[in-house]
Every structure is written in C-alpha cells, then in structure tokens.
Design a protein around this motif. Sequence first.
Motif, PDB file in Angstrom:
ATOM      1  N   VAL A  26    -118.229  -1.571 -15.816  1.00 62.24           N
ATOM      2  CA  VAL A  26    -118.202  -1.677 -17.267  1.00 62.24           C
ATOM      3  C   VAL A  26    -117.276  -2.850 -17.565  1.00 62.24           C
ATOM      4  O   VAL A  26    -116.106  -2.820 -17.173  1.00 62.24           O
ATOM      5  CB  VAL A  26    -117.682  -0.388 -17.923  1.00 62.24           C
ATOM      6  CG1 VAL A  26    -117.543  -0.565 -19.418  1.00 62.24           C
ATOM      7  CG2 VAL A  26    -118.600   0.788 -17.597  1.00 62.24           C
ATOM      8  N   ALA A  61    -115.841   7.128 -16.514  1.00 59.40           N
ATOM      9  CA  ALA A  61    -114.559   6.509 -16.852  1.00 59.40           C
ATOM     10  C   ALA A  61    -113.537   7.021 -15.847  1.00 59.40           C
ATOM     11  O   ALA A  61    -113.474   8.217 -15.580  1.00 59.40           O
ATOM     12  CB  ALA A  61    -114.140   6.881 -18.273  1.00 59.40           C
ATOM     13  N   VAL A 103    -115.772   2.590 -22.202  1.00 62.30           N
ATOM     14  CA  VAL A 103    -116.965   2.976 -21.437  1.00 62.30           C
ATOM     15  C   VAL A 103    -118.019   3.563 -22.379  1.00 62.30           C
ATOM     16  O   VAL A 103    -119.211   3.273 -22.258  1.00 62.30           O
ATOM     17  CB  VAL A 103    -116.610   3.943 -20.287  1.00 62.30           C
ATOM     18  CG1 VAL A 103    -117.858   4.419 -19.574  1.00 62.30           C
ATOM     19  CG2 VAL A 103    -115.661   3.266 -19.290  1.00 62.30           C
TER      20      VAL A 103
END
Length: 177
Positions: free
Chosen positions: A30, A74, A90
């Motif tokens: 991410v 995450a 995220v």
Amino acid sequence: MTKLWNNPDNFREEMLEGFVAANGRYVRRVPGASGVMAVDAPRNGRVSLLVGGGGGHYPAFCGYVGPGIASAAAMGEIFASPSVEQVYLVTKAVASEAGVLYCYGNYTGDVLNFDMAAEMCALEGINVRSVQVWDDVASAPKGEEEKRRGVAGDFFVFKIAGASAARGDTLATVEAI
C-alpha cells in the motif's frame, strides 16, 4: 536454520518488502502505508475486507491477503496494533463504493485503532463496518467470553467474510455472515 533476525529498527518494513517480493503475483505494498493489498484491489462493486494486527505474527495478516479472502492487511510493529493512521491509509487504498469491512481480533489496541480509523473514514463518506473476532476458547475461561482475543477464530472469520465479499454480497451481508 531456526531463526531469521532483521534489524529491529526497520523490522516491519523489511518483513513487508520481503513478503511482497516473494508473493508479488498476489499482493503489492500500500503506497505510503504499513500494509499490503491484493493486486486487484479495490474491485468495483465489491466489498473490501481489511484485516490487521501486530507484526511479529508471521506471515499472519499479510498471508491472509489474496483471492477469496482479504483485500488488504494493515500491519503494526512487533506485537503491536497498527496505528490509526496506518489503518486509515490502507482503508483509503482499498475502499470501493461497496464499502469496507474490518475484521480484527479482540485486542484493546486493535479495537481502539480500527474503530477510530472507521470514524475518520466515515467523515470522508467511506462506508466502514467492523467485526471483532473473539472466537477463541483458550484465551479466557467460560463466562468471560468478552475477554477472548480471537486468535483461533481469525482465519475462519476472515475466510468466510472474504468469500462472501468475493461473491459480490453487500456490506451488510458480508458483515452479518
């Protein structure tokens, strides 16, 4: 070899980089956040499932990202919950118009940080719902079920919710299932 030691100053980052390098056909980093997401996330019209928790439980949360399961994970530091900011970043990366479902264990840090990130996302019009997993008979005795942390139940809840999302169910349905 029984152990692999990374530099403690950047352990989480090294772990994430290595995980993505080894599994790049399924996941990607991410951007600007401590997390991974499925290569095809977000998918229009599909609920995104975001899981997460502390780093150190390897491959744990990153390993749940892929087809028919989580859209993203995450990651926090070693045995620490991901921060509100990390969960928020995220979430923004995988949010679709169908919404985002958080699934996480019943740890105080996870509960506080995921719930606060959901509130931040709601202010931006991102529909987020949460499911805390506490199906774990080993972490608290009978009669104290609210103290159970979900260690044993995480995988099953994540997989069922991920399959529901992949099938195209609504956010309310994925949450209920």
